[in-house]
Write a protein that holds these residues in place. Sequence first.
Motif, PDB file in Angstrom:
ATOM      1  N   GLN A 102       0.843  -1.196   0.000  1.00  0.00           N
ATOM      2  CA  GLN A 102       0.000   0.000   0.000  1.00  0.00           C
ATOM      3  C   GLN A 102       0.879   1.247   0.000  1.00  0.00           C
ATOM      4  OE1 GLN A 102      -3.277   0.050   2.898  1.00  0.00           O
ATOM      5  NE2 GLN A 102      -2.917  -2.139   3.279  1.00  0.00           N
ATOM      6  N   ASN A 103       0.284   2.349  -0.422  1.00  0.00           N
ATOM      7  CA  ASN A 103       0.971   3.635  -0.362  1.00  0.00           C
ATOM      8  C   ASN A 103       0.806   4.240   1.027  1.00  0.00           C
ATOM      9  OD1 ASN A 103       1.875   3.759  -3.084  1.00  0.00           O
ATOM     10  ND2 ASN A 103      -0.217   4.264  -3.729  1.00  0.00           N
ATOM     11  N   ILE A 104       1.873   4.830   1.547  1.00  0.00           N
ATOM     12  CA  ILE A 104       1.835   5.474   2.866  1.00  0.00           C
ATOM     13  C   ILE A 104       2.522   6.837   2.781  1.00  0.00           C
ATOM     14  CG2 ILE A 104       1.803   3.305   4.164  1.00  0.00           C
ATOM     15  CD1 ILE A 104       4.815   3.721   4.680  1.00  0.00           C
ATOM     16  N   THR A 105       2.267   7.648   3.799  1.00  0.00           N
ATOM     17  CA  THR A 105       2.933   8.948   3.914  1.00  0.00           C
ATOM     18  C   THR A 105       3.871   8.909   5.116  1.00  0.00           C
ATOM     19  OG1 THR A 105       1.026  10.108   2.976  1.00  0.00           O
ATOM     20  CG2 THR A 105       2.618  11.426   4.200  1.00  0.00           C
ATOM     21  N   LEU A 106       5.125   9.191   4.857  1.00  0.00           N
ATOM     22  CA  LEU A 106       6.125   9.202   5.924  1.00  0.00           C
ATOM     23  C   LEU A 106       6.383  10.629   6.393  1.00  0.00           C
ATOM     24  CD1 LEU A 106       8.863   6.741   4.567  1.00  0.00           C
ATOM     25  CD2 LEU A 106       7.025   6.248   6.196  1.00  0.00           C
ATOM     26  N   ASP A 107       6.462  10.796   7.706  1.00  0.00           N
ATOM     27  CA  ASP A 107       6.973  12.038   8.281  1.00  0.00           C
ATOM     28  C   ASP A 107       8.458  11.825   8.535  1.00  0.00           C
ATOM     29  OD1 ASP A 107       4.485  13.501   8.570  1.00  0.00           O
ATOM     30  OD2 ASP A 107       3.978  12.022  10.100  1.00  0.00           O
ATOM     31  N   ILE A 108       9.272  12.704   7.996  1.00  0.00           N
ATOM     32  CA  ILE A 108      10.720  12.553   8.168  1.00  0.00           C
ATOM     33  C   ILE A 108      11.340  13.857   8.637  1.00  0.00           C
ATOM     34  CG2 ILE A 108      10.760  10.817   6.318  1.00  0.00           C
ATOM     35  CD1 ILE A 108      12.316  12.981   4.654  1.00  0.00           C
ATOM     36  N   GLN A 109      12.550  13.741   9.177  1.00  0.00           N
ATOM     37  CA  GLN A 109      13.378  14.890   9.498  1.00  0.00           C
ATOM     38  C   GLN A 109      14.603  14.818   8.596  1.00  0.00           C
ATOM     39  OE1 GLN A 109      13.233  17.458  11.814  1.00  0.00           O
ATOM     40  NE2 GLN A 109      11.165  16.919  12.521  1.00  0.00           N
ATOM     41  N   ARG A 110      14.778  15.831   7.770  1.00  0.00           N
ATOM     42  CA  ARG A 110      15.949  15.889   6.891  1.00  0.00           C
ATOM     43  C   ARG A 110      16.713  17.167   7.218  1.00  0.00           C
ATOM     44  NH1 ARG A 110      14.875  15.074   0.661  1.00  0.00           N
ATOM     45  NH2 ARG A 110      14.620  12.926   1.452  1.00  0.00           N
ATOM     46  N   ASN A 111      17.898  16.983   7.772  1.00  0.00           N
ATOM     47  CA  ASN A 111      18.690  18.136   8.217  1.00  0.00           C
ATOM     48  C   ASN A 111      17.889  19.000   9.188  1.00  0.00           C
ATOM     49  OD1 ASN A 111      20.917  17.373   6.582  1.00  0.00           O
ATOM     50  ND2 ASN A 111      19.973  18.386   4.805  1.00  0.00           N
ATOM     51  N   HIS A 112      17.143  18.304  10.081  1.00  0.00           N
ATOM     52  CA  HIS A 112      16.340  18.953  11.122  1.00  0.00           C
ATOM     53  C   HIS A 112      15.141  19.721  10.571  1.00  0.00           C
ATOM     54  CE1 HIS A 112      19.555  17.888  13.857  1.00  0.00           C
ATOM     55  NE2 HIS A 112      20.431  18.535  13.105  1.00  0.00           N
ATOM     56  N   VAL A 113      14.812  19.488   9.307  1.00  0.00           N
ATOM     57  CA  VAL A 113      13.636  20.121   8.694  1.00  0.00           C
ATOM     58  C   VAL A 113      12.582  19.054   8.442  1.00  0.00           C
ATOM     59  CG1 VAL A 113      12.752  21.416   6.715  1.00  0.00           C
ATOM     60  CG2 VAL A 113      15.063  21.878   7.598  1.00  0.00           C
ATOM     61  N   PRO A 114      11.352  19.208   8.982  1.00  0.00           N
ATOM     62  CA  PRO A 114      10.313  18.199   8.772  1.00  0.00           C
ATOM     63  C   PRO A 114       9.804  18.189   7.339  1.00  0.00           C
ATOM     64  CG  PRO A 114       9.432  20.062  10.006  1.00  0.00           C
ATOM     65  CD  PRO A 114      10.899  20.288   9.875  1.00  0.00           C
ATOM     66  N   GLN A 115       9.581  16.990   6.814  1.00  0.00           N
ATOM     67  CA  GLN A 115       9.041  16.818   5.466  1.00  0.00           C
ATOM     68  C   GLN A 115       8.089  15.631   5.444  1.00  0.00           C
ATOM     69  OE1 GLN A 115      11.791  16.781   2.143  1.00  0.00           O
ATOM     70  NE2 GLN A 115      13.289  18.056   3.224  1.00  0.00           N
ATOM     71  N   LYS A 116       7.266  15.560   4.391  1.00  0.00           N
ATOM     72  CA  LYS A 116       6.401  14.406   4.161  1.00  0.00           C
ATOM     73  C   LYS A 116       6.745  13.809   2.814  1.00  0.00           C
ATOM     74  CE  LYS A 116       2.439  15.969   6.919  1.00  0.00           C
ATOM     75  NZ  LYS A 116       2.503  14.883   7.915  1.00  0.00           N
ATOM     76  N   ILE A 117       6.801  12.471   2.760  1.00  0.00           N
ATOM     77  CA  ILE A 117       7.139  11.780   1.512  1.00  0.00           C
ATOM     78  C   ILE A 117       6.183  10.611   1.317  1.00  0.00           C
ATOM     79  CG2 ILE A 117       8.864  10.276   0.427  1.00  0.00           C
ATOM     80  CD1 ILE A 117      11.014  12.096   1.344  1.00  0.00           C
TER      81      ILE A 117
END
Length: 339
Positions: free
Chosen positions: A266-281
């Motif tokens: 299934q497709n999911i949405t990840l919450d991530i921290q990249r260089n201390h900046v929050p993003q969704k992928i």
Amino acid sequence: MEIAIKLFQFILSISILVILHELGHFLPAKYFKTKVEKFYLFFDPWFSLAKKKIGETEYGIGWLPFGGYVKIAGMVDESMDTEQLKKPAEPWEFRSKPAWQRLIIMMGGVTVNFFLAWLIYSCLSYFKGETFHDNAKFENGIAVTDAGKKMGLHTGDRILKIDGKPAERMETSTVNMLFANNVTVLRDGKEVTFPVNEDGVAEVLAQREAKAYFAPRFPTVIDSLTPTGNAKAAGLIKGDEITGVNGKPVAFFDQFSEELARYKNQNITLDIQRNHVPQKIEVKVDPQGKLGFTTDTSVAQKEFEKTQVVKSYTFLESIPRGFQRTIDVLTMQVKQFKI
């Protein structure tokens, strides 16, 4: 040259241990006026490297470095000399001595080993202290394998007691729990005591997880990505820290793995921290519940190192601690033979 030095140190250490052990047999035999025919470091089949007779005893060095021996008259030992037993017992022979004297002579080597271990552990405790991983330092609890869960443990537990006794050290707790009747943990802010499930113990042993069925929890930080994996295709990169799945916080890798297993294919949405900046992928989970990346093991190692403590002892404290460490090592060795 370095190999030669290490080999010399090893042989020297073994030689000292062997000599001390054999002295444990030799000295009481002499004290009880039992004839000692030979005292050898290493075995001497066919010939010896060096020997000298002093009084009634031949002292020597054999060529086969697999221990040593004391040949006591009237006693069948490593030499397997049974001819002497065909003759009547002499007063100076081992077999003519009272049972309590024979027992002391036979137990002498083991007794010396015990006191030597006590001395060594006391010295180590005083000069070096003890380094171990403290269960109390597992602030986020433990991550537990399926076999560990079957024993009764839960991910997030903090181990407090084993069979009612404080469980301070992770190194011994992993083994002690396999032989315990019950374990007390801190679970969701409350102390919980549960019986250890024998089926879970059997599964741990069958999977050879005796020292790996629980571990510290750690964040999910990406290390390497599979070239053709979904994670790379979605734009995840090395160093990204995953903090959520479909809006649900996942602070630790064990939580992340459980969530992925729910969304296979299934497709999911990840919450991530990249260089201390929050993003969704957005990313698709494969049929095996994977994304196609490995975690950064250095992060797990750092979390594990946080639980490490060094305990120091005064001179007076080191003596009973050395005794207890000797007993603990003997007990742990016996337990591990059963694993």
